[in-house]
Design a protein around this motif. Structure first.
Motif, PDB file in Angstrom:
ATOM      1  N   ASP A 109       0.832  -1.203   0.000  1.00 37.80           N
ATOM      2  CA  ASP A 109       0.000   0.000   0.000  1.00 37.80           C
ATOM      3  C   ASP A 109       0.867   1.254   0.000  1.00 37.80           C
ATOM      4  O   ASP A 109       0.542   2.245  -0.655  1.00 37.80           O
ATOM      5  CB  ASP A 109      -0.947   0.023   1.195  1.00 37.80           C
ATOM      6  CG  ASP A 109      -2.149  -0.898   1.009  1.00 37.80           C
ATOM      7  OD1 ASP A 109      -2.309  -1.475  -0.087  1.00 37.80           O
ATOM      8  OD2 ASP A 109      -2.937  -1.038   1.963  1.00 37.80           O
ATOM      9  N   ALA A 110       1.982   1.217   0.720  1.00 40.46           N
ATOM     10  CA  ALA A 110       2.883   2.374   0.748  1.00 40.46           C
ATOM     11  C   ALA A 110       3.455   2.624  -0.646  1.00 40.46           C
ATOM     12  O   ALA A 110       3.475   3.766  -1.115  1.00 40.46           O
ATOM     13  CB  ALA A 110       4.016   2.142   1.749  1.00 40.46           C
ATOM     14  N   LEU A 111       3.893   1.582  -1.322  1.00 40.57           N
ATOM     15  CA  LEU A 111       4.478   1.742  -2.644  1.00 40.57           C
ATOM     16  C   LEU A 111       3.459   2.195  -3.676  1.00 40.57           C
ATOM     17  O   LEU A 111       3.802   2.840  -4.656  1.00 40.57           O
ATOM     18  CB  LEU A 111       5.163   0.442  -3.083  1.00 40.57           C
ATOM     19  CG  LEU A 111       6.339   0.021  -2.197  1.00 40.57           C
ATOM     20  CD1 LEU A 111       6.888  -1.325  -2.626  1.00 40.57           C
ATOM     21  CD2 LEU A 111       7.435   1.083  -2.215  1.00 40.57           C
ATOM     22  N   ARG A 112       2.177   1.895  -3.429  1.00 39.67           N
ATOM     23  CA  ARG A 112       1.100   2.318  -4.334  1.00 39.67           C
ATOM     24  C   ARG A 112       0.424   3.611  -3.857  1.00 39.67           C
ATOM     25  O   ARG A 112      -0.490   4.086  -4.498  1.00 39.67           O
ATOM     26  CB  ARG A 112       0.066   1.211  -4.451  1.00 39.67           C
ATOM     27  CG  ARG A 112       0.579   0.000  -5.190  1.00 39.67           C
ATOM     28  CD  ARG A 112      -0.505  -1.060  -5.331  1.00 39.67           C
ATOM     29  NE  ARG A 112      -0.027  -2.203  -6.060  1.00 39.67           N
ATOM     30  CZ  ARG A 112       0.613  -3.237  -5.511  1.00 39.67           C
ATOM     31  NH1 ARG A 112       0.847  -3.268  -4.218  1.00 39.67           N
ATOM     32  NH2 ARG A 112       1.021  -4.246  -6.245  1.00 39.67           N
ATOM     33  N   ASN A 113       0.851   4.116  -2.684  1.00 40.78           N
ATOM     34  CA  ASN A 113       0.260   5.330  -2.093  1.00 40.78           C
ATOM     35  C   ASN A 113      -1.254   5.208  -1.966  1.00 40.78           C
ATOM     36  O   ASN A 113      -2.008   6.076  -2.406  1.00 40.78           O
ATOM     37  CB  ASN A 113       0.652   6.572  -2.901  1.00 40.78           C
ATOM     38  CG  ASN A 113       0.320   7.848  -2.157  1.00 40.78           C
ATOM     39  OD1 ASN A 113       0.182   7.864  -0.942  1.00 40.78           O
ATOM     40  ND2 ASN A 113       0.173   8.939  -2.887  1.00 40.78           N
ATOM     41  N   GLN A 114      -1.699   4.114  -1.331  1.00 39.86           N
ATOM     42  CA  GLN A 114      -3.133   3.905  -1.130  1.00 39.86           C
ATOM     43  C   GLN A 114      -3.389   3.434   0.297  1.00 39.86           C
ATOM     44  O   GLN A 114      -2.526   2.851   0.930  1.00 39.86           O
ATOM     45  CB  GLN A 114      -3.684   2.905  -2.140  1.00 39.86           C
ATOM     46  CG  GLN A 114      -3.075   1.511  -2.067  1.00 39.86           C
ATOM     47  CD  GLN A 114      -3.507   0.614  -3.210  1.00 39.86           C
ATOM     48  OE1 GLN A 114      -3.870   1.094  -4.282  1.00 39.86           O
ATOM     49  NE2 GLN A 114      -3.467  -0.685  -2.998  1.00 39.86           N
ATOM     50  N   ASN A 115      -4.589   3.706   0.803  1.00 40.43           N
ATOM     51  CA  ASN A 115      -5.022   3.301   2.141  1.00 40.43           C
ATOM     52  C   ASN A 115      -4.183   3.936   3.253  1.00 40.43           C
ATOM     53  O   ASN A 115      -3.742   3.256   4.180  1.00 40.43           O
ATOM     54  CB  ASN A 115      -5.017   1.770   2.290  1.00 40.43           C
ATOM     55  CG  ASN A 115      -5.919   1.102   1.267  1.00 40.43           C
ATOM     56  OD1 ASN A 115      -7.014   1.583   1.002  1.00 40.43           O
ATOM     57  ND2 ASN A 115      -5.462   0.024   0.682  1.00 40.43           N
ATOM     58  N   VAL A 116      -3.986   5.241   3.182  1.00 43.75           N
ATOM     59  CA  VAL A 116      -3.219   5.961   4.200  1.00 43.75           C
ATOM     60  C   VAL A 116      -3.921   5.846   5.549  1.00 43.75           C
ATOM     61  O   VAL A 116      -5.125   6.085   5.662  1.00 43.75           O
ATOM     62  CB  VAL A 116      -3.068   7.463   3.819  1.00 43.75           C
ATOM     63  CG1 VAL A 116      -2.390   8.233   4.925  1.00 43.75           C
ATOM     64  CG2 VAL A 116      -2.305   7.595   2.523  1.00 43.75           C
ATOM     65  N   ILE A 117      -3.176   5.462   6.579  1.00 45.90           N
ATOM     66  CA  ILE A 117      -3.716   5.356   7.940  1.00 45.90           C
ATOM     67  C   ILE A 117      -3.665   6.715   8.633  1.00 45.90           C
ATOM     68  O   ILE A 117      -4.614   7.132   9.272  1.00 45.90           O
ATOM     69  CB  ILE A 117      -2.928   4.313   8.761  1.00 45.90           C
ATOM     70  CG1 ILE A 117      -3.128   2.921   8.172  1.00 45.90           C
ATOM     71  CG2 ILE A 117      -3.332   4.365  10.225  1.00 45.90           C
ATOM     72  CD1 ILE A 117      -2.238   1.861   8.799  1.00 45.90           C
ATOM     73  N   CYS A 118      -2.541   7.382   8.534  1.00 47.39           N
ATOM     74  CA  CYS A 118      -2.407   8.714   9.114  1.00 47.39           C
ATOM     75  C   CYS A 118      -1.304   9.469   8.395  1.00 47.39           C
ATOM     76  O   CYS A 118      -0.485   8.878   7.694  1.00 47.39           O
ATOM     77  CB  CYS A 118      -2.171   8.677  10.619  1.00 47.39           C
ATOM     78  SG  CYS A 118      -0.581   8.043  11.133  1.00 47.39           S
ATOM     79  N   GLU A 119      -1.293  10.792   8.598  1.00 46.84           N
ATOM     80  CA  GLU A 119      -0.339  11.655   7.917  1.00 46.84           C
ATOM     81  C   GLU A 119       0.141  12.714   8.898  1.00 46.84           C
ATOM     82  O   GLU A 119      -0.638  13.240   9.690  1.00 46.84           O
ATOM     83  CB  GLU A 119      -1.042  12.310   6.737  1.00 46.84           C
ATOM     84  CG  GLU A 119      -0.168  13.073   5.820  1.00 46.84           C
ATOM     85  CD  GLU A 119      -0.921  13.528   4.568  1.00 46.84           C
ATOM     86  OE1 GLU A 119      -0.368  14.366   3.870  1.00 46.84           O
ATOM     87  OE2 GLU A 119      -2.046  13.057   4.320  1.00 46.84           O
ATOM     88  N   LEU A 120       1.431  13.020   8.843  1.00 46.71           N
ATOM     89  CA  LEU A 120       2.050  14.017   9.730  1.00 46.71           C
ATOM     90  C   LEU A 120       2.848  14.988   8.870  1.00 46.71           C
ATOM     91  O   LEU A 120       3.747  14.571   8.141  1.00 46.71           O
ATOM     92  CB  LEU A 120       2.974  13.326  10.739  1.00 46.71           C
ATOM     93  CG  LEU A 120       3.715  14.216  11.737  1.00 46.71           C
ATOM     94  CD1 LEU A 120       2.749  14.720  12.803  1.00 46.71           C
ATOM     95  CD2 LEU A 120       4.850  13.461  12.371  1.00 46.71           C
ATOM     96  N   SER A 121       2.525  16.274   8.949  1.00 53.11           N
ATOM     97  CA  SER A 121       3.244  17.281   8.182  1.00 53.11           C
ATOM     98  C   SER A 121       4.658  17.441   8.738  1.00 53.11           C
ATOM     99  O   SER A 121       4.873  17.402   9.944  1.00 53.11           O
ATOM    100  CB  SER A 121       2.510  18.621   8.274  1.00 53.11           C
ATOM    101  OG  SER A 121       3.317  19.654   7.725  1.00 53.11           O
ATOM    102  N   LEU A 122       5.616  17.652   7.851  1.00 55.73           N
ATOM    103  CA  LEU A 122       7.000  17.893   8.252  1.00 55.73           C
ATOM    104  C   LEU A 122       7.349  19.382   8.222  1.00 55.73           C
ATOM    105  O   LEU A 122       8.497  19.755   8.419  1.00 55.73           O
ATOM    106  CB  LEU A 122       7.962  17.126   7.333  1.00 55.73           C
ATOM    107  CG  LEU A 122       7.930  15.610   7.459  1.00 55.73           C
ATOM    108  CD1 LEU A 122       8.872  14.967   6.447  1.00 55.73           C
ATOM    109  CD2 LEU A 122       8.278  15.177   8.875  1.00 55.73           C
ATOM    110  N   ALA A 123       6.346  20.226   7.991  1.00 54.42           N
ATOM    111  CA  ALA A 123       6.586  21.664   7.975  1.00 54.42           C
ATOM    112  C   ALA A 123       7.024  22.138   9.356  1.00 54.42           C
ATOM    113  O   ALA A 123       6.463  21.737  10.369  1.00 54.42           O
ATOM    114  CB  ALA A 123       5.328  22.409   7.539  1.00 54.42           C
ATOM    115  N   VAL A 124       8.058  22.961   9.378  1.00 52.92           N
ATOM    116  CA  VAL A 124       8.560  23.523  10.629  1.00 52.92           C
ATOM    117  C   VAL A 124       8.280  25.020  10.586  1.00 52.92           C
ATOM    118  O   VAL A 124       8.748  25.716   9.691  1.00 52.92           O
ATOM    119  CB  VAL A 124      10.079  23.249  10.791  1.00 52.92           C
ATOM    120  CG1 VAL A 124      10.592  23.886  12.070  1.00 52.92           C
ATOM    121  CG2 VAL A 124      10.344  21.763  10.766  1.00 52.92           C
ATOM    122  N   ASP A 125       7.512  25.476  11.558  1.00 51.99           N
ATOM    123  CA  ASP A 125       7.126  26.900  11.574  1.00 51.99           C
ATOM    124  C   ASP A 125       8.283  27.800  11.844  1.00 51.99           C
ATOM    125  O   ASP A 125       9.180  27.538  12.527  1.00 51.99           O
ATOM    126  CB  ASP A 125       6.038  27.123  12.615  1.00 51.99           C
ATOM    127  CG  ASP A 125       4.827  26.229  12.335  1.00 51.99           C
ATOM    128  OD1 ASP A 125       4.564  25.955  11.157  1.00 51.99           O
ATOM    129  OD2 ASP A 125       4.147  25.823  13.300  1.00 51.99           O
TER     130      ASP A 125
END
Length: 125
Positions: A109-125
């Motif tokens: 699923d990771a290699l196909r970019n499908q069924n994401v469980i959660c996402e965390l932004s890497l943006a640093v303010d």
């Protein structure tokens, strides 16, 4: 005299197991940009610097994302990492991109970019 230059596409410079003040085991991965991605049994978090997660007074947490109810990760958390792919204990997978980290139920699923469980932004303010 020759010099060997090591070029690596790994986004994780190094990682280690740590124990938080409350006794929770975590994996802390130092990213190539100097931030730390911390994987715990119930969440993933981004910290300004390695070591900030074990120092409650550091104020280094940028953000965290809790895992869905019933989903828990187990130590040692990280089984493998290559480029932006991280294989987690229990078969889950992370993909680290330029802007975010995404968790998937498995490698395929990771290699196909499908069924994401959660996402965390890497943006640093």
């Amino acid at each position: 005299m020759s010099m060997i230059i090591e070029n690596s596409s790994d986004l994780i410079r190094a990682w280690k197991l740590l124990t938080l003040v409350d006794g929770t085991p975590v994996a802390e991965a130092e990213l190539v940009n100097g931030n730390a991605l911390v994987i715990s049994p119930q969440s993933i978090a981004l910290f300004r610097r390695p070591g900030d997660c074990v120092d409650p007074l550091a104020g280094g947490m940028i953000r965290n994302e809790a895992l869905a109810q019933g989903l828990a990760l187990h130590s040692p958390f990280i089984e493998e990492h290559r480029a932006g792919f991280v294989g987690l204990t229990g078969g889950l997978a992370l993909l680290i991109g330029l802007n975010d980290v995404r968790m998937y139920p498995n490698r395929n699923d990771a290699l196909r970019n499908q069924n994401v469980i959660c996402e965390l932004s890497l943006a640093v303010d």
